[in-house]
Design a protein around this motif. Structure first.
Motif, PDB file in Angstrom:
ATOM      1  N   LEU A  81      -8.284  -2.674   3.611  1.00  0.00           N
ATOM      2  CA  LEU A  81      -7.225  -1.813   3.359  1.00  0.00           C
ATOM      3  C   LEU A  81      -6.323  -1.612   2.291  1.00  0.00           C
ATOM      4  O   LEU A  81      -6.087  -0.170   0.835  1.00  0.00           O
ATOM      5  CB  LEU A  81      -5.757  -2.058   3.843  1.00  0.00           C
ATOM      6  CG  LEU A  81      -6.043  -1.698   5.997  1.00  0.00           C
ATOM      7  CD1 LEU A  81      -5.228  -2.470   6.777  1.00  0.00           C
ATOM      8  CD2 LEU A  81      -6.803  -0.288   5.965  1.00  0.00           C
ATOM      9  N   LEU A  82      -5.972  -2.735   1.861  1.00  0.00           N
ATOM     10  CA  LEU A  82      -5.570  -2.317   0.338  1.00  0.00           C
ATOM     11  C   LEU A  82      -6.967  -2.113  -1.242  1.00  0.00           C
ATOM     12  O   LEU A  82      -6.536  -1.085  -1.982  1.00  0.00           O
ATOM     13  CB  LEU A  82      -6.016  -3.750  -0.958  1.00  0.00           C
ATOM     14  CG  LEU A  82      -4.379  -5.203  -0.242  1.00  0.00           C
ATOM     15  CD1 LEU A  82      -3.938  -6.535   0.044  1.00  0.00           C
ATOM     16  CD2 LEU A  82      -3.357  -3.942  -0.499  1.00  0.00           C
ATOM     17  N   VAL A  83      -8.323  -2.428  -0.643  1.00  0.00           N
ATOM     18  CA  VAL A  83      -9.447  -1.395  -1.516  1.00  0.00           C
ATOM     19  C   VAL A  83      -8.991   0.238  -1.365  1.00  0.00           C
ATOM     20  O   VAL A  83      -9.319   0.984  -1.688  1.00  0.00           O
ATOM     21  CB  VAL A  83     -10.860  -1.798  -1.290  1.00  0.00           C
ATOM     22  CG1 VAL A  83     -11.874  -1.054  -2.255  1.00  0.00           C
ATOM     23  CG2 VAL A  83     -11.012  -3.194  -2.088  1.00  0.00           C
TER      24      VAL A  83
ATOM     25  N   ILE B 162       0.789  -1.077  -0.344  1.00  0.00           N
ATOM     26  CA  ILE B 162       0.086  -0.176  -0.610  1.00  0.00           C
ATOM     27  C   ILE B 162       0.625   1.079  -0.333  1.00  0.00           C
ATOM     28  O   ILE B 162       0.760   2.099  -1.266  1.00  0.00           O
ATOM     29  CB  ILE B 162      -0.865  -0.229   1.097  1.00  0.00           C
ATOM     30  CG1 ILE B 162      -1.969  -0.744   1.465  1.00  0.00           C
ATOM     31  CG2 ILE B 162      -1.432   1.365   1.671  1.00  0.00           C
ATOM     32  CD1 ILE B 162      -2.766  -1.677   2.903  1.00  0.00           C
ATOM     33  N   ARG B 163       1.732   1.237   0.560  1.00  0.00           N
ATOM     34  CA  ARG B 163       3.103   2.341   0.523  1.00  0.00           C
ATOM     35  C   ARG B 163       3.707   2.524  -0.698  1.00  0.00           C
ATOM     36  O   ARG B 163       3.228   3.536  -1.236  1.00  0.00           O
ATOM     37  CB  ARG B 163       3.652   1.908   1.945  1.00  0.00           C
ATOM     38  CG  ARG B 163       4.535   2.971   2.291  1.00  0.00           C
ATOM     39  CD  ARG B 163       5.950   3.040   3.534  1.00  0.00           C
ATOM     40  NE  ARG B 163       4.915   2.420   4.841  1.00  0.00           N
ATOM     41  CZ  ARG B 163       5.155   0.825   4.968  1.00  0.00           C
ATOM     42  NH1 ARG B 163       5.863  -0.067   4.383  1.00  0.00           N
ATOM     43  NH2 ARG B 163       5.128   1.144   5.969  1.00  0.00           N
ATOM     44  N   GLN B 164       3.938   1.801  -1.407  1.00  0.00           N
ATOM     45  CA  GLN B 164       4.695   1.709  -2.616  1.00  0.00           C
ATOM     46  C   GLN B 164       3.432   2.100  -3.407  1.00  0.00           C
ATOM     47  O   GLN B 164       3.936   2.170  -4.545  1.00  0.00           O
ATOM     48  CB  GLN B 164       5.434   0.867  -3.276  1.00  0.00           C
ATOM     49  CG  GLN B 164       6.547   0.509  -2.082  1.00  0.00           C
ATOM     50  CD  GLN B 164       7.886  -0.549  -2.625  1.00  0.00           C
ATOM     51  OE1 GLN B 164       7.635  -1.051  -3.723  1.00  0.00           O
ATOM     52  NE2 GLN B 164       8.288  -0.802  -1.405  1.00  0.00           N
ATOM     53  N   ARG B 165       1.725   1.967  -3.284  1.00  0.00           N
ATOM     54  CA  ARG B 165       1.093   2.804  -3.763  1.00  0.00           C
ATOM     55  C   ARG B 165       0.549   1.803  -5.363  1.00  0.00           C
ATOM     56  O   ARG B 165       0.604   2.311  -6.017  1.00  0.00           O
ATOM     57  CB  ARG B 165       1.092   4.479  -4.683  1.00  0.00           C
ATOM     58  CG  ARG B 165       0.599   4.702  -4.066  1.00  0.00           C
ATOM     59  CD  ARG B 165       0.908   6.617  -3.100  1.00  0.00           C
ATOM     60  NE  ARG B 165       1.136   6.857  -2.105  1.00  0.00           N
ATOM     61  CZ  ARG B 165       0.287   7.320  -1.305  1.00  0.00           C
ATOM     62  NH1 ARG B 165      -1.722   7.217  -1.795  1.00  0.00           N
ATOM     63  NH2 ARG B 165       0.866   8.042   0.070  1.00  0.00           N
ATOM     64  N   ARG B 166       1.229   0.092  -5.304  1.00  0.00           N
ATOM     65  CA  ARG B 166       1.272  -0.299  -6.532  1.00  0.00           C
ATOM     66  C   ARG B 166      -0.471  -0.519  -6.999  1.00  0.00           C
ATOM     67  O   ARG B 166      -1.831  -0.090  -6.010  1.00  0.00           O
ATOM     68  CB  ARG B 166       0.869  -1.566  -5.783  1.00  0.00           C
ATOM     69  CG  ARG B 166       2.620  -2.472  -5.802  1.00  0.00           C
ATOM     70  CD  ARG B 166       2.909  -2.260  -7.426  1.00  0.00           C
ATOM     71  NE  ARG B 166       4.460  -2.800  -7.124  1.00  0.00           N
ATOM     72  CZ  ARG B 166       5.612  -1.296  -7.047  1.00  0.00           C
ATOM     73  NH1 ARG B 166       5.037  -0.413  -6.304  1.00  0.00           N
ATOM     74  NH2 ARG B 166       6.513  -1.507  -6.891  1.00  0.00           N
TER      75      ARG B 166
ATOM     76  N   ASP C 105      -3.949  -1.759  -9.778  1.00  0.00           N
ATOM     77  CA  ASP C 105      -4.889  -2.731 -10.171  1.00  0.00           C
ATOM     78  C   ASP C 105      -4.404  -4.105 -10.020  1.00  0.00           C
ATOM     79  O   ASP C 105      -4.134  -4.985 -10.889  1.00  0.00           O
ATOM     80  CB  ASP C 105      -4.288  -2.700 -11.767  1.00  0.00           C
ATOM     81  CG  ASP C 105      -5.554  -3.031 -12.942  1.00  0.00           C
ATOM     82  OD1 ASP C 105      -6.580  -3.535 -12.174  1.00  0.00           O
ATOM     83  OD2 ASP C 105      -5.144  -3.818 -14.160  1.00  0.00           O
ATOM     84  N   LEU C 106      -4.277  -4.407  -8.514  1.00  0.00           N
ATOM     85  CA  LEU C 106      -3.783  -5.875  -7.924  1.00  0.00           C
ATOM     86  C   LEU C 106      -5.224  -6.810  -7.949  1.00  0.00           C
ATOM     87  O   LEU C 106      -6.522  -5.960  -7.801  1.00  0.00           O
ATOM     88  CB  LEU C 106      -3.684  -5.536  -6.515  1.00  0.00           C
ATOM     89  CG  LEU C 106      -1.733  -4.738  -6.450  1.00  0.00           C
ATOM     90  CD1 LEU C 106      -1.544  -5.027  -5.531  1.00  0.00           C
ATOM     91  CD2 LEU C 106      -0.855  -5.473  -7.395  1.00  0.00           C
ATOM     92  N   TRP C 107      -5.148  -7.898  -8.527  1.00  0.00           N
ATOM     93  CA  TRP C 107      -5.653  -9.030  -7.996  1.00  0.00           C
ATOM     94  C   TRP C 107      -5.473  -9.625  -7.071  1.00  0.00           C
ATOM     95  O   TRP C 107      -4.165 -10.444  -7.344  1.00  0.00           O
ATOM     96  CB  TRP C 107      -6.222  -9.688  -9.484  1.00  0.00           C
ATOM     97  CG  TRP C 107      -7.454 -10.955  -9.427  1.00  0.00           C
ATOM     98  CD1 TRP C 107      -8.129 -10.843  -8.348  1.00  0.00           C
ATOM     99  CD2 TRP C 107      -7.957 -10.714 -11.289  1.00  0.00           C
ATOM    100  NE1 TRP C 107      -9.325 -11.643  -9.231  1.00  0.00           N
ATOM    101  CE2 TRP C 107      -9.233 -11.363 -10.790  1.00  0.00           C
ATOM    102  CE3 TRP C 107      -7.218 -10.719 -12.442  1.00  0.00           C
ATOM    103  CZ2 TRP C 107      -9.604 -12.339 -12.337  1.00  0.00           C
ATOM    104  CZ3 TRP C 107      -7.752 -11.557 -13.251  1.00  0.00           C
ATOM    105  CH2 TRP C 107      -8.888 -12.051 -13.444  1.00  0.00           C
ATOM    106  N   ILE C 108      -6.870  -9.831  -6.004  1.00  0.00           N
ATOM    107  CA  ILE C 108      -6.151 -10.327  -4.894  1.00  0.00           C
ATOM    108  C   ILE C 108      -7.437 -11.850  -4.774  1.00  0.00           C
ATOM    109  O   ILE C 108      -8.388 -11.247  -4.733  1.00  0.00           O
ATOM    110  CB  ILE C 108      -6.037  -9.284  -3.685  1.00  0.00           C
ATOM    111  CG1 ILE C 108      -7.455  -8.658  -3.432  1.00  0.00           C
ATOM    112  CG2 ILE C 108      -5.155  -8.337  -3.408  1.00  0.00           C
ATOM    113  CD1 ILE C 108      -7.550  -7.712  -2.125  1.00  0.00           C
ATOM    114  N   CYS C 109      -6.670 -12.332  -3.922  1.00  0.00           N
ATOM    115  CA  CYS C 109      -7.240 -13.789  -4.380  1.00  0.00           C
ATOM    116  C   CYS C 109      -7.513 -13.681  -2.433  1.00  0.00           C
ATOM    117  O   CYS C 109      -6.957 -13.853  -0.873  1.00  0.00           O
ATOM    118  CB  CYS C 109      -6.366 -14.820  -3.682  1.00  0.00           C
ATOM    119  SG  CYS C 109      -6.460 -16.436  -3.444  1.00  0.00           S
ATOM    120  N   ALA C 110      -8.982 -13.462  -2.215  1.00  0.00           N
ATOM    121  CA  ALA C 110      -9.506 -13.189  -0.691  1.00  0.00           C
ATOM    122  C   ALA C 110      -9.767 -14.076   0.196  1.00  0.00           C
ATOM    123  O   ALA C 110     -10.889 -14.842  -0.369  1.00  0.00           O
ATOM    124  CB  ALA C 110     -10.983 -12.500   0.029  1.00  0.00           C
TER     125      ALA C 110
END
Lengths: 265, 322
Positions: free
Chosen positions: B91-93, B71-75, B77-82
């Motif tokens: 937090l990622l959203v 999050i700090r590096q502001r990546r 358009d990630l796709w996450i496996c929740a």
């Protein structure tokens, strides 16, 4: 009179259903408390299975909320494994009971725990989704559903079918390829206990909390469950059940709180 | 095999040969030191658009420090496996990092529910077991895994699974596609500098996902002598050649706990769960993620020695975790 919460009634009723010396797949949250209560009062040799691979834990009390995989909840297990193995035991028929929650159910015991209203893309309310619920409902021999008793939760048509009950009726599960001989077995609510009629696989009222009438329980549901000839009277939580729940298992009252209810002893 | 039914979800899928070739090209077989900071690990291994998976849960042995670094590096358009994901998906959203989520279990708090309803993040429904099976297929180098779940439900229709007639029984069976994440994040009890790792207690799919992923970032509570693994190889959870980066991150699962090391901080977890509005979310991110330099700075300034010692003292259950 005895006073208790709707949650306490559900937990006690469900705990009385479990069978000793059997295996049960335990879902997150309330089902954990059901198993803890049953283990202490009724089924000391019940073997619990958690989806992330804890087999036979003897969870410590008081209950530690949230972290089902934390050290107190998986204390003194027989095996620590992983998710693929936990579901392997269910898939091969080793798991007798499964216990999961629901936001909505229909007459065949199909379960919604994904969303309410709106569209799939833009639901009015979004819930956590299946988790391991679909696996439990698909693979355990007998599934117990636990749900707060609100008439609007009993619907003709689910907003979303997350986990399978009897689908469209007798033979429905086998037709789509689910393991034969499995399916929902009981529905425990905060006012009543339901089963499923052998022939039609439809929801059937088995019992109501002592002091409530059948119409009081069924009023407002979108469909009318069948009723057995003799609808049983379900005893309210016993003093001993409440003592163990309130003093030992959940002294902070984080799970057992709820709507206040009362019934004659 | 004729497809009887096909779910509508978009899927991230890699041909097993393409994955094998990627491994042949990129995964180092020689034992080299991979110790680096979380900043280096994330900047080397995580790119915009990547598919990210993690183990175990948000509250126990989750890779929270690595998630904060992403999050700090502001990546984007990630796709996450929740799977077993609670607050880190929110937090990622909230950080604008995740745009798609494969859902096993997506809890909790109203923030993430509203983000889905508002269309700020797209979800594809699977189940915990289906995602674990997909990871197993990815780890075996096969294109799919047959399962006898999902069948008959809307979950299947909105997933990317397919139903076919099984050639052995003739019955319908559900096929879930192999999952080969771009990145797998895992927080472990012990690792050596090469990436051999030990996890104590249960896991979701740590070895499956480490094998299935293109890149693996290992965060470790403790760095141990490599000889420890050779002395007791049955306890190795993940072998070094699967691992790309090793980061020494004590208390890296905070605010969650790590078994036998420290308990979870429910007070902080409740604070994250109470986030409802965008304003509250941005305030949280500003204070606890953007406002600190790294994990050590976070622990020093936002948690504090006394708090950490208290959490460590409360981790009194040791048996089984060694």
């Amino acid at each position: 009179m005895i006073e208790f919460t709707d949650t306490e009634f559900m937990i006690c009723t469900a705990a009385r259903l479990l069978e000793d010396r059997k295996t049960v797949f335990v879902g997150w949250g309330m089902p954990q408390l059901v198993a803890m209560l049953a283990e202490r009062l009724y089924t000391p040799s019940l073997v619990q299975i958690f989806e992330f691979g804890a087999i036979g834990p003897q969870s410590l009390i008081p209950f530690v909320r949230g972290t089902m995989g934390g050290p107190s909840n998986v204390y003194r297990s027989l095996q620590w494994s992983n998710m693929n193995w936990a579901f392997a035991y269910a898939g091969t028929g080793y798991v007798d009971y499964g216990m999961i929650g629901a936001a909505q159910i229909d007459t065949f015991g199909n379960v919604n725990s994904t969303l309410l209203g709106g569209t799939y893309e833009r639901p009015a309310r979004r819930f956590p989704g299946s988790g391991g619920g679909n696996e439990v409902a698909s693979l355990c021999w007998r599934t117990i559903l636990v749900m707060k008793h609100e008439p609007r939760r009993f619907v003709e048509r689910l907003d979303f079918m997350t986990s399978p009950g009897y689908l469209d009726g007798p033979g429905g599960r086998e037709k789509v390829g689910l393991p034969r001989g499995t399916g929902p077995w009981r529905v425990v609510t905060s006012k009543a206990l339901f089963g499923f009629e052998e022939e039609t696989k439809r929801l059937t009222l088995l019992g109501v909390l002592k002091g409530l009438s059948v119409p009081e329980v069924l009023d407002g549901m979108e469909f009318r469950p069948l009723a057995t000839d003799l609808v049983e009277e379900i005893a309210p939580p016993a003093d001993e059940e409440l003592r163990v729940l309130r003093e030992q298992i959940d002294p902070s009252g984080i799970v057992i709180r709820g709507e206040k209810m009362r019934a004659a002893r | 095999m004729e497809t009887i039914l096909q779910g509508t979800a978009e899927i991230r899928f890699t041909h097993p040969d393409a994955f094998r070739e990627w491994v042949r090209e990129h995964k180092r077989r020689e034992m080299v030191e991979k110790l680096m900071t979380e900043g280096e690990a994330v900047s080397r291994c995580v790119a915009d658009g990547d598919y990210i998976a993690y183990d175990f849960s948000s509250l126990t042995r989750g890779p929270q420090a690595l998630v904060r670094e992403i999050i700090r590096q502001r990546r984007r358009d990630l796709w996450i496996c929740a799977e077993f994901t609670l607050h880190e998906s929110a937090l990622l959203v909230g950080g604008g990092c995740a745009s798609r989520i494969d859902v096993g279990f997506l809890g909790y708090g109203n923030y993430i529910g509203r983000a889905v309803s508002d269309g700020r993040v797209r979800v594809f429904d699977w189940t915990n077991g289906a995602l674990a099976s997909r990871m197993l297929a990815g780890a075996r180098g096969v294109p799919f895994m047959p399962v006898r779940t999902l069948l008959g439900t809307d979950t299947l229709r909105h997933s990317g699974a397919r139903v076919v007639h099984d050639p052995f029984t003739g019955d319908p069976v559900c096929l879930v596609p192999a999952l080969n994440p771009d990145v797998f994040l895992v927080h472990v009890h012990q690792a050596d500098v090469f990436g051999n790792a030990r996890i104590f207690g249960t896991n979701l799919f740590a070895l499956e996902a480490a094998t299935a992923a293109r890149k693996v970032i290992l965060a470790a509570e403790e760095i141990v002598d490599p000889l420890e693994f050779r002395k007791d190889p049955a306890r190795t959870t993940i072998p070094y050649f699967l691992v790309d980066a090793v980061v020494h991150l004590p208390f890296g699962a905070y605010p969650g706990g790590v078994q036998a090391r420290y308990e979870l901080d429910l007070e902080h977890i409740d604070k994250v769960n109470a986030i409802q509005s965008e304003e509250q979310m941005q305030a949280y991110l500003a204070e606890f993620i953007y406002g600190v330099q790294d994990h050590a700075d976070f622990l020093n300034r936002k948690v504090g020695w006394h708090r950490l010692q208290d959490l460590a003292r409360r981790a009194t259950i040791r048996e089984g975790y060694h």
